[in-house]
Design an enzyme around this catalytic site. Structure first.
Site, PDB file in Angstrom:
ATOM      1  N   LYS A   1       0.819  -1.220   0.000  1.00 45.16           N
ATOM      2  CA  LYS A   1       0.000   0.000   0.000  1.00 45.16           C
ATOM      3  C   LYS A   1       0.845   1.259   0.000  1.00 45.16           C
ATOM      4  CE  LYS A   1      -3.808  -2.070   2.561  1.00 45.16           C
ATOM      5  NZ  LYS A   1      -4.760  -2.096   1.472  1.00 45.16           N
TER       6      LYS A   1
ATOM      7  N   SER B   1     -13.639  -0.254  -4.399  1.00 45.73           N
ATOM      8  CA  SER B   1     -13.460  -0.873  -3.079  1.00 45.73           C
ATOM      9  C   SER B   1     -14.785  -0.834  -2.319  1.00 45.73           C
ATOM     10  CB  SER B   1     -12.404  -0.116  -2.273  1.00 45.73           C
ATOM     11  OG  SER B   1     -12.446  -0.566  -0.935  1.00 45.73           O
TER      12      SER B   1
ATOM     13  N   ASN C   1      -2.183   2.748  -7.687  1.00 44.45           N
ATOM     14  CA  ASN C   1      -3.632   2.666  -7.463  1.00 44.45           C
ATOM     15  C   ASN C   1      -4.034   3.842  -6.571  1.00 44.45           C
ATOM     16  OD1 ASN C   1      -6.066   1.910  -5.991  1.00 44.45           O
ATOM     17  ND2 ASN C   1      -5.847  -0.114  -6.891  1.00 44.45           N
TER      18      ASN C   1
ATOM     19  N   TYR D   1      -3.233 -11.402  -5.077  1.00 42.45           N
ATOM     20  CA  TYR D   1      -3.073 -10.940  -3.698  1.00 42.45           C
ATOM     21  C   TYR D   1      -3.219 -12.129  -2.745  1.00 42.45           C
ATOM     22  CZ  TYR D   1      -3.165  -7.949   0.435  1.00 42.45           C
ATOM     23  OH  TYR D   1      -2.867  -7.351   1.630  1.00 42.45           O
TER      24      TYR D   1
ATOM     25  N   THR E   1     -10.966  -8.078 -11.077  1.00 42.29           N
ATOM     26  CA  THR E   1     -11.845  -7.238 -10.292  1.00 42.29           C
ATOM     27  C   THR E   1     -11.303  -7.011  -8.879  1.00 42.29           C
ATOM     28  OG1 THR E   1     -13.006  -9.086  -9.257  1.00 42.29           O
ATOM     29  CG2 THR E   1     -13.863  -8.343 -11.372  1.00 42.29           C
ATOM     30  N   ASN E   2     -12.006  -6.123  -8.179  1.00 42.45           N
ATOM     31  CA  ASN E   2     -11.768  -5.897  -6.755  1.00 42.45           C
ATOM     32  C   ASN E   2     -12.425  -7.026  -5.939  1.00 42.45           C
ATOM     33  OD1 ASN E   2     -11.089  -4.479  -4.329  1.00 42.45           O
ATOM     34  ND2 ASN E   2     -11.201  -2.575  -5.502  1.00 42.45           N
ATOM     35  N   THR E   3     -12.490  -6.883  -4.636  1.00 40.93           N
ATOM     36  CA  THR E   3     -13.104  -7.917  -3.781  1.00 40.93           C
ATOM     37  C   THR E   3     -14.637  -7.870  -3.905  1.00 40.93           C
ATOM     38  OG1 THR E   3     -13.089  -6.388  -1.926  1.00 40.93           O
ATOM     39  CG2 THR E   3     -11.217  -7.870  -2.095  1.00 40.93           C
TER      40      THR E   3
HETATM   41  C1  LIG Z   1      -6.152  -7.472   2.588  1.00 43.74           C
HETATM   42  C2  LIG Z   1      -6.477  -6.890   1.244  1.00 43.74           C
HETATM   43  C3  LIG Z   1      -6.273  -5.540   1.006  1.00 43.74           C
HETATM   44  C4  LIG Z   1      -6.581  -4.999  -0.241  1.00 43.74           C
HETATM   45  N1  LIG Z   1      -6.363  -3.678  -0.471  1.00 43.74           N
HETATM   46  C5  LIG Z   1      -6.607  -3.171  -1.705  1.00 43.74           C
HETATM   47  C6  LIG Z   1      -6.321  -1.816  -1.981  1.00 43.74           C
HETATM   48  O1  LIG Z   1      -5.830  -1.054  -1.146  1.00 43.74           O
HETATM   49  N2  LIG Z   1      -6.616  -1.359  -3.234  1.00 43.74           N
HETATM   50  C7  LIG Z   1      -7.155  -2.164  -4.198  1.00 43.74           C
HETATM   51  O2  LIG Z   1      -7.401  -1.712  -5.318  1.00 43.74           O
HETATM   52  N3  LIG Z   1      -7.411  -3.457  -3.965  1.00 43.74           N
HETATM   53  C8  LIG Z   1      -7.137  -3.969  -2.743  1.00 43.74           C
HETATM   54  N4  LIG Z   1      -7.403  -5.287  -2.518  1.00 43.74           N
HETATM   55  C9  LIG Z   1      -8.009  -6.118  -3.598  1.00 43.74           C
HETATM   56  C10 LIG Z   1      -6.950  -6.867  -4.413  1.00 43.74           C
HETATM   57  O3  LIG Z   1      -6.130  -6.010  -5.140  1.00 43.74           O
HETATM   58  C11 LIG Z   1      -7.651  -7.816  -5.412  1.00 43.74           C
HETATM   59  O4  LIG Z   1      -8.409  -7.063  -6.318  1.00 43.74           O
HETATM   60  C12 LIG Z   1      -8.565  -8.830  -4.735  1.00 43.74           C
HETATM   61  O5  LIG Z   1      -8.018  -9.251  -3.510  1.00 43.74           O
HETATM   62  C13 LIG Z   1      -8.797 -10.046  -5.601  1.00 43.74           C
HETATM   63  O6  LIG Z   1      -7.595 -10.743  -5.853  1.00 43.74           O
HETATM   64  P1  LIG Z   1      -7.153 -12.081  -5.074  1.00 43.74           P
HETATM   65  O7  LIG Z   1      -8.314 -13.015  -5.133  1.00 43.74           O
HETATM   66  O8  LIG Z   1      -5.920 -12.522  -5.773  1.00 43.74           O
HETATM   67  O9  LIG Z   1      -6.868 -11.664  -3.662  1.00 43.74           O
HETATM   68  C14 LIG Z   1      -7.118  -5.833  -1.259  1.00 43.74           C
HETATM   69  C15 LIG Z   1      -7.304  -7.204  -1.003  1.00 43.74           C
HETATM   70  C16 LIG Z   1      -6.987  -7.735   0.216  1.00 43.74           C
HETATM   71  C17 LIG Z   1      -7.197  -9.214   0.448  1.00 43.74           C
END
Ligand SMILES: Cc1cc2nc3c(=O)[nH]c(=O)nc-3n(C[C@H](O)[C@H](O)[C@H](O)COP(=O)(O)O)c2cc1C
Length: 344
Positions: A63, A174, A138, A316, A243-245
């Site tokens: 971050k 987010s 980002n 991630y 995508t995002n979460t």
């Molecule tokens: C603990 C955590 C913190 C995250 N923080 C951010 C963030 O600050 N900005 C962002 O765009 N995505 C953030 N994400 C989302 C990830 O970049 C990613 O889009 C999401 O986790 C899906 O990928 P994955 O299944 O490989 O984890 C975060 C995810 C996790 C698990």
């Protein structure tokens, strides 16, 4: 996960919060005696940016841009820093991260904790240039900035970092900043992107302004996705990170309803969003960059996303469960995968 599997990933003995807090220091230590690593598979060039390979570190892992040179020793093709906001901010209150090893799910409710633009700008300017891999930044809004004024935070960050990073990723997807996803609604979206595009294009001396990507939510309906893609093409954005979460729950989730899930649980949704986007874009895709992220747990997932149409892929959650060795694992499996397809 059994004891011996955990031994090779000692951070899994810690609570999710402690592991998260210690991760930057631990990575620094683990990388101390390593050299920069180039893992070349399917290299590509896009808008003057050179990628040794297609797999990168997702937003949120680093971050604050503390570990860029450390990550360069593990072989990713690119790194996304942030989310960075103009002013520093603390995490949301209460528990902000949880995980389930066996199901490979991560839950978080962080809310853009970061050191803020001033400190991160200084840090990024101490990094060698040219960068060993492309660095994406980002960017997001501070939690106290209203939706009406949100564009100002993004414009401030673009103006500040435009000569320091290789590309921007606009984060309005987010689920952990109250109301943020409303910027995708028709009331705000086109106007918001107009401000972003003006800021990108207004660099006085830039021959190649940094490309600007938009990070998408996995929870959009098909109609919303269509509107979002059409509008971003019309407004001249350079691509998408999808995508995002997710805020979707399967009914009996062990995690709180607030916050986003990632890892295995997101795999099907993110893959489907990628397929939907390829269909919706059709020939309008042209040279737009598509980055697929969400539930990429194994090397085959990386290759599959590229097969579906992604240019680049990110991880991630897999870094939490597997560690930084994942980049090498993908590299090792890439030769066999692409040899069998006759692409080596
Ligand atoms: C603990 C955590 C913190 C995250 N923080 C951010 C963030 O600050 N900005 C962002 O765009 N995505 C953030 N994400 C989302 C990830 O970049 C990613 O889009 C999401 O986790 C899906 O990928 P994955 O299944 O490989 O984890 C975060 C995810 C996790 C698990």
């Amino acid at each position: 996960m059994n004891f011996s599997a955990k031994l090779s990933r000692p951070w899994l003995f810690l609570s999710p919060q402690k592991a998260h807090d210690w991760a930057p220091k631990a990575l620094k230590l683990m990388s101390k005696f390593r050299r920069y690593r180039t893992l070349t598979w399917k290299p590509m060039t896009w808008r003057h940016l050179e990628f040794h390979n297609r797999l990168g570190v997702a937003g949120g892992v680093d971050k604050n841009g503390i570990n860029i040179v450390d990550w360069w020793t593990w072989g990713p093709g690119f790194i996304e820093i942030g989310t960075v906001t103009p002013k520093p901010q603390l995490p949301n209150e209460g528990q902000i991260i949880g995980r389930n090893f066996n199901k490979k799910i991560v839950w978080n409710k962080m809310g853009f904790p970061n050191d803020g633009a001033d400190i991160i700008y200084k840090r990024l300017n101490q990094i060698r240039t040219p960068h060993f891999t492309p660095i994406f930044l980002n960017i997001g809004k501070n939690r106290n900035t209203s939706l009406e004024e949100a564009h100002k935070d993004y414009v401030t960050l673009i103006e500040r970092f435009r000569n320091t990073v290789d590309a921007f990723v606009i984060n309005i997807s987010s689920p952990n900043t109250e109301g943020l996803r409303e910027l995708f609604n028709t009331t705000y979206f086109e106007n918001f992107l107009g401000h972003i595009k003006n800021a990108i294009d207004s660099g006085k001396y830039d021959l190649n302004p940094p490309p600007c990507l938009l990070k998408l939510s996995p929870d959009m309906s098909i109609e919303d996705l269509r509107f979002c893609l059409e509008t971003s093409v019309k407004m001249g954005l350079d691509g998408w990170v999808m995508t995002n979460t997710t805020t979707q729950r399967d009914g009996k989730s062990e995690f709180p309803n607030k916050g986003g899930l990632s890892g295995q649980v997101l795999s099907k949704i993110s893959r489907q969003r990628l397929r939907d986007s390829m269909d919706l874009l059709g020939s309008n895709r042209k040279d737009k960059l598509i980055v697929s992220v969400g539930g990429v747990m194994e090397p085959e997932d990386v290759f599959e996303r590229i097969e579906i149409g992604a240019d680049l892929v990110q991880v991630y959650s897999t870094i939490i469960f597997e560690g930084p060795w994942f980049f090498e694992k993908v590299f090792n499996e890439s030769s066999l995968y692409y040899a069998l397809k006759g692409e080596l």
